[in-house]
Design a protein around this motif. Structure first.
Motif, mmCIF file in Angstrom:
data_model
loop_
_atom_site.group_PDB
_atom_site.id
_atom_site.type_symbol
_atom_site.label_atom_id
_atom_site.label_comp_id
_atom_site.label_asym_id
_atom_site.label_seq_id
_atom_site.Cartn_x
_atom_site.Cartn_y
_atom_site.Cartn_z
ATOM 1 N N ASP A 166 0.855 -1.187 0.000
ATOM 2 C CA ASP A 166 0.000 0.000 0.000
ATOM 3 C C ASP A 166 0.885 1.229 0.000
ATOM 4 O OD1 ASP A 166 -2.305 -1.579 0.239
ATOM 5 O OD2 ASP A 166 -2.299 -1.450 2.435
ATOM 6 N N VAL A 167 0.647 2.128 -0.946
ATOM 7 C CA VAL A 167 1.264 3.449 -0.890
ATOM 8 C C VAL A 167 0.265 4.363 -0.195
ATOM 9 C CG1 VAL A 167 2.088 5.429 -2.213
ATOM 10 C CG2 VAL A 167 2.675 3.104 -2.933
ATOM 11 N N VAL A 168 0.630 4.825 0.982
ATOM 12 C CA VAL A 168 -0.283 5.565 1.846
ATOM 13 C C VAL A 168 -0.002 7.062 1.751
ATOM 14 C CG1 VAL A 168 -1.133 5.869 4.206
ATOM 15 C CG2 VAL A 168 -0.329 3.619 3.442
ATOM 16 N N ILE A 169 -1.029 7.833 1.449
ATOM 17 C CA ILE A 169 -0.960 9.287 1.522
ATOM 18 C C ILE A 169 -1.740 9.668 2.771
ATOM 19 C CG2 ILE A 169 -1.485 11.477 0.376
ATOM 20 C CD1 ILE A 169 -1.363 9.913 -2.287
ATOM 21 N N GLU A 170 -1.020 10.007 3.828
ATOM 22 C CA GLU A 170 -1.642 10.158 5.134
ATOM 23 C C GLU A 170 -2.761 11.196 5.127
ATOM 24 O OE1 GLU A 170 -1.461 8.538 7.821
ATOM 25 O OE2 GLU A 170 0.403 7.406 7.808
ATOM 26 N N ALA A 187 2.105 14.457 -2.302
ATOM 27 C CA ALA A 187 1.253 15.078 -1.288
ATOM 28 C C ALA A 187 1.797 16.457 -0.959
ATOM 29 C CB ALA A 187 1.195 14.221 -0.031
ATOM 30 N N PRO A 188 0.974 17.332 -0.347
ATOM 31 C CA PRO A 188 1.482 18.649 0.073
ATOM 32 C C PRO A 188 2.708 18.505 0.964
ATOM 33 C CG PRO A 188 -0.901 18.583 0.255
ATOM 34 C CD PRO A 188 -0.460 17.179 -0.047
ATOM 35 N N LYS A 189 3.622 19.427 0.844
ATOM 36 C CA LYS A 189 4.863 19.389 1.612
ATOM 37 C C LYS A 189 4.574 19.211 3.099
ATOM 38 C CE LYS A 189 9.144 21.944 2.448
ATOM 39 N NZ LYS A 189 9.933 23.166 2.135
ATOM 40 N N GLY A 190 5.228 18.228 3.697
ATOM 41 C CA GLY A 190 5.053 17.947 5.118
ATOM 42 C C GLY A 190 4.105 16.807 5.398
ATOM 43 N N VAL A 191 3.197 16.487 4.451
ATOM 44 C CA VAL A 191 2.268 15.374 4.628
ATOM 45 C C VAL A 191 2.992 14.076 4.263
ATOM 46 C CG1 VAL A 191 0.126 14.306 3.838
ATOM 47 C CG2 VAL A 191 0.232 16.773 4.195
ATOM 48 N N SER A 192 2.927 13.095 5.131
ATOM 49 C CA SER A 192 3.675 11.860 4.934
ATOM 50 C C SER A 192 3.105 11.015 3.795
ATOM 51 C CB SER A 192 3.680 11.023 6.214
ATOM 52 O OG SER A 192 4.390 11.669 7.245
ATOM 53 N N VAL A 193 3.996 10.470 2.998
ATOM 54 C CA VAL A 193 3.668 9.444 2.011
ATOM 55 C C VAL A 193 4.584 8.269 2.319
ATOM 56 C CG1 VAL A 193 3.533 8.833 -0.428
ATOM 57 C CG2 VAL A 193 3.049 11.181 0.291
ATOM 58 N N LEU A 194 4.017 7.093 2.541
ATOM 59 C CA LEU A 194 4.832 5.950 2.957
ATOM 60 C C LEU A 194 4.329 4.677 2.293
ATOM 61 C CD1 LEU A 194 2.996 4.275 5.340
ATOM 62 C CD2 LEU A 194 3.395 6.464 6.467
ATOM 63 N N ILE A 195 5.123 3.632 2.415
ATOM 64 C CA ILE A 195 4.740 2.337 1.857
ATOM 65 C C ILE A 195 4.717 1.313 2.971
ATOM 66 C CG2 ILE A 195 7.101 1.647 1.263
ATOM 67 C CD1 ILE A 195 5.864 0.484 -1.375
ATOM 68 N N ARG A 196 3.781 0.370 2.885
ATOM 69 C CA ARG A 196 3.642 -0.661 3.902
ATOM 70 C C ARG A 196 3.171 -1.940 3.205
ATOM 71 N NH1 ARG A 196 -1.992 1.948 6.210
ATOM 72 N NH2 ARG A 196 -3.389 0.931 4.710
ATOM 73 N N PRO A 197 3.366 -3.100 3.828
ATOM 74 C CA PRO A 197 2.764 -4.327 3.271
ATOM 75 C C PRO A 197 1.259 -4.160 3.157
ATOM 76 C CG PRO A 197 4.355 -4.857 4.981
ATOM 77 C CD PRO A 197 4.190 -3.366 5.017
ATOM 78 N N ALA A 198 0.694 -4.679 2.099
ATOM 79 C CA ALA A 198 -0.741 -4.481 1.832
ATOM 80 C C ALA A 198 -1.597 -4.995 2.981
ATOM 81 C CB ALA A 198 -1.135 -5.159 0.534
ATOM 82 N N MET A 199 -2.585 -4.173 3.366
ATOM 83 C CA MET A 199 -3.520 -4.575 4.426
ATOM 84 C C MET A 199 -4.451 -5.688 3.953
ATOM 85 S SD MET A 199 -5.071 -1.483 6.678
ATOM 86 C CE MET A 199 -4.254 -0.910 8.160
ATOM 87 N N ILE A 200 -4.785 -5.675 2.658
ATOM 88 C CA ILE A 200 -5.764 -6.638 2.123
ATOM 89 C C ILE A 200 -5.092 -7.523 1.084
ATOM 90 C CG2 ILE A 200 -7.954 -6.883 0.899
ATOM 91 C CD1 ILE A 200 -8.771 -4.199 1.986
#
Length: 379
Positions: free
Chosen positions: A345-349, A366-379
């Motif tokens: 999952d690419v998460v845009i917080e 995402a807007p500067k300062g907003v976290s974008v991260l990757i995690r193992p897929a939830m589903i």
């Protein structure tokens, strides 16, 4: 005592929403209330500061909160107590609602971590997986909760279970509820009040006075209290880049309905004007599943045209931001690149996430300062 404070019958008037001392002089300071609104509030018995009024009626977060020094003082004072900390997190905006180093401030007091807004997650997501993932995120931030609970304060899902867990872990002590703004803490507090006291209406000044700038005490039957602390503004939250109705277009209001987009390499998805997802390179067309507010406008285009399209359509086809006047103040989007080695999952917080296959290169914006991260897929 400040000369700006409103005094009625010899006592300072507090906002029943956040506990701030009400004042009518400084629009940019905590507790500001227009004189006309103050008079109406005194007649009704419900005085709200302007910030709480806007948040309640327009879902608008005003840029007024405790200073860093005030927040530090608040957390340090909690460390000097013997209490249970109920720490509320928005499970749809975990990074934006984390308070790094919380244990340094609350001392050795146990922390019960509460993931709110379960009602917006698709039913296909298993609670056990969400609970384990949330604990891992907390641990990575240096927080070691005694337990993790998942609730929906809005729908009252598992709130009774949470109250049982609070009773289990508080051992007759006071309870401090902490969290940043927009995590649903006030909704949870009102639900707790209904269940703990039988009072169904909102907090009133006569029943639950704000005792200081930074707390509202809700008395329990055994002489202890649930202490509601004010929401702390985190500038990293997506919500703080939005105003009024824009929040309703980005923040999930109901259970998310996943949407699948078949994308070729070098294609882009815009999420209104607040975020962007690029499928940059891969061996073929893939399906990408988007989990975001159901009413958020999503536009597909070619990656090669994406920058020019965004510049031309921001505030028009790509909303929010809602109009040209907002475009000038809206922060530029920053790119975050990821290469996947597993389904992820690419998460845009604060907005949602895109489930992507293994073996592709993608980018989230995402807007500067907003976290974008990757995690193992939830589903």
């Amino acid at each position: 005592m400040s000369e700006n404070e409103v005094i009625v019958d010899g006592e300072v008037v507090h906002c029943i929403g956040c506990g701030a001392k009400v004042q009518t002089n400084d629009k940019n300071a905590l507790g500001y209330t227009p004189q006309s609104a103050l008079e109406k509030g005194l007649k009704s018995g419900e005085v709200y500061c302007q910030r709480c009024f806007r948040l309640r009626h327009y879902n608008e977060i005003a840029p007024v909160s405790l200073s860093d020094d005030d927040f530090l003082k608040l957390l340090t004072s909690i460390s000097e107590t013997d209490s249970l900390i109920v720490y509320v997190i928005d499970i749809f905006d975990v990074n934006g609602s984390l308070i790094p180093g919380l244990h340094r401030f609350v001392g050795h007091n146990p922390v019960l971590l509460v993931g709110n807004k379960m009602d917006v997650l698709p039913a296909s997501i298993k609670k056990t997986k969400v609970r384990d993932w949330l604990r891992q995120r907390a641990n990575a931030a240096g927080i070691r909760p005694v337990d993790v609970e998942l609730i929906s304060a809005k729908t009252n899902f598992d709130v009774d279970r949470l109250l049982d867990q609070i009773e289990k872990y508080r051992h007759g002590k006071d309870v401090y509820v902490v969290g940043v703004t927009n995590v649903g803490k006030s909704t949870l507090i009102n639900s707790v009040i209904r269940r703990s006291t039988g009072i169904k209406e909102l907090i009133t000044t006569s029943r639950f006075p704000g005792t200081t700038l930074d707390r509202i005490d809700i008395p329990l039957d055994d002489g202890h209290s649930i202490v509601d602390t004010p929401g702390i503004i985190q500038p990293e939250q997506m919500a703080h880049h939005l105003v009024g109705k824009e929040l309703n277009l980005v923040t999930p209001q109901k259970t998310i309905k996943p949407k699948v987009y078949q994308l070729n390499p070098e294609q882009t998805l815009f999420f209104g004007g607040v975020a962007r997802f690029d499928y940059e390179t891969g061996d073929r067309k893939h399906g990408f599943t988007v989990y975001a507010e159901n009413n958020l406008y999503i536009h597909r285009t070619k990656l090669i045209n994406a920058d020019a399209f965004y510049d031309k359509q921001l505030g028009h086809l790509l909303t929010p931001p809602s109009d040209e006047s907002r475009v000038a103040d809206f922060p530029a989007l920053e790119r975050h690149e990821f290469k996947t080695t597993q389904k992820s999952d690419v998460v845009i917080e604060g907005l949602g996430w895109v489930t992507v296959p293994s073996g592709v290169v993608v980018s989230g914006w995402a807007p500067k300062g907003v976290s974008v991260l990757i995690r193992p897929a939830m589903i």
